[in-house]
Design an enzyme around this catalytic site. Sequence first.
Site, PDB file in Angstrom:
ATOM      1  CB  ILE A  86     -41.015  14.260 -99.793  1.00 59.73           C
ATOM      2  CG1 ILE A  86     -41.687  13.721-101.061  1.00 59.73           C
ATOM      3  CG2 ILE A  86     -39.784  15.085-100.139  1.00 59.73           C
ATOM      4  CD1 ILE A  86     -42.357  14.777-101.899  1.00 59.73           C
ATOM      5  CE  LYS A  87     -35.585  10.625 -93.879  1.00 64.23           C
ATOM      6  NZ  LYS A  87     -34.568   9.608 -93.535  1.00 64.23           N
TER       7      LYS A  87
END
Length: 222
Positions: A86-87
């Site tokens: 997850i960025k």
Amino acid sequence: MEFLLDTLNLEAIRRWSEILPLAGVTSNPTIIKKEGKIDVFKRIKEVRDIIGKDSSLHVQVVAQDYEGILKDAAEIRKQAGDTIFIKVPVTTAGLRAIKTLKKEGSKVTATAIYTVFQGLLAIEAGADYLAPYYNRMENLNIDSAAVIRQLSQAIEQQRAASKILAASFKNVGQINQAFSSGAHAVTAGPDIFEAGFAMPSIQKAVDDFTADWQAVYGKNHL
């Protein structure tokens, strides 16, 4: 060294996954916009089918507030699985969210890094990858190589598990410099990788070898 592809274009991913020692694929809302109004999670699943389960896949949150980031992250995990990275941009809300996500066991890529300070905080928050924006920093007269060197030194000194995933490149020279400065990985668009093989001298050398072989043996294979 890890080489990642910064695109969600399926044709490009198929092509370069067969050529590169591809470690993964990265995306963000701007990358998604280039593909039009697609079903994002359907596309993510299609990408996973191409690159396989062992390659990393990075998907960015859209919300900017803490609660919204966590909701986006939960939806990403629900739709794409727990192996997804997850960025999260390293803002005050983003850093808070990174701490929470790591406590929950999520894999996190800390992105939108322009300063050493952001990177150091992301390391301490437990981010798996740090994504400094190489070309964007240069455009702001920030020494991109120096930022990467300092973050690399901090990771080494603390024996942290974080890796530097340098992003935002306009040419192959910047990628080379990022690696020489201590980056563990890079992500770049298909156009950058294409440019890496565009030097005319490469093809000329191959053509000369073939011509010399044909002159002796009359064929272009062994």
